[in-house]
Design a protein around this motif. Structure first.
Motif, short mmCIF file in Angstrom:
data_model
loop_
_atom_site.label_atom_id
_atom_site.label_comp_id
_atom_site.label_asym_id
_atom_site.label_seq_id
_atom_site.Cartn_x
_atom_site.Cartn_y
_atom_site.Cartn_z
N VAL A 164 1.23 5.49 -2.26
CA VAL A 164 0.80 4.74 -1.08
C VAL A 164 -0.71 4.59 -1.14
N LEU B 175 -0.57 0.10 2.46
CA LEU B 175 -0.50 0.49 3.86
C LEU B 175 -1.71 -0.03 4.63
N ASP C 65 4.39 0.33 -5.75
CA ASP C 65 3.40 0.92 -4.84
C ASP C 65 3.56 0.36 -3.43
N TYR C 66 3.18 1.19 -2.46
CA TYR C 66 3.15 0.80 -1.06
C TYR C 66 1.70 0.51 -0.69
N LEU D 89 10.15 7.43 1.88
CA LEU D 89 9.35 7.35 0.65
C LEU D 89 10.07 8.06 -0.49
#
Length: 155
Positions: A76, A99, A96-97, A70
């Motif tokens: 996230v 998840l 952006d992640y 990261l």
């Protein structure tokens, strides 16, 4: 633009379908081991069809290995049916992640404590959660919509 992260996915068909969605949107896919299937299994390949060559994917040997990749300030968003914040009430940014947890149990509490959680509402009667591939599609397309990705892309 965005990165989809599958935390310990269990069902190869879901992972394959998500890979197709990532290929179609140009989004990077991260898979965090352990996986609930063998990498390269026929079910995984079949669900992903011939899209695998178009998917930018990364396999992480563990959750810790993923966390080490990261970037500083990386955002996230943890999708979960166990949190109140609606996925449409946050402002996504490119990079952006997104998840998503394993199909049978979702993200563990320690992950939900570390990252802001968002949920996709299910106002119907019954059902604990959406199918993982459906949830990824819903969340990813909302993030893409917010950053204006649809201009010229038919959405």
């Amino acid at each position: 633009m965005f990165k989809v992260v599958l935390y310990q996915p269990e069902i190869p068909q879901n992972a394959g379908n998500i890979a197709r969605t990532c290929a179609a949107t140009g989004v990077e896919l991260h898979l965090v081991r352990p996986l609930g299937f063998q990498w390269g299994s026929p079910k995984l390949k079949r669900a992903g069809l011939d899209y695998w060559s178009e998917v930018d994917y990364i396999l992480h040997d563990s959750w810790q290995a993923f966390l080490e990749t990261l970037p500083q300030g990386g955002r996230v968003w943890a999708f979960s049916s166990k949190v109140p914040q609606l996925y449409t009430e946050v402002q996504y940014r490119a990079g952006d992640y997104l998840l998503f947890g394993p199909e049978s149990r979702g993200l563990p509490p320690e992950v939900l404590e570390r990252f802001p959680g968002v949920t996709i509402p299910m106002p119907g009667r019954g059902g604990r959660s959406l199918n993982l591939a459906v949830a990824v599609g819903v969340g990813l397309y909302e993030a893409l919509r917010q950053v204006g990705w649809g201009a010229g892309h038919g959405i």
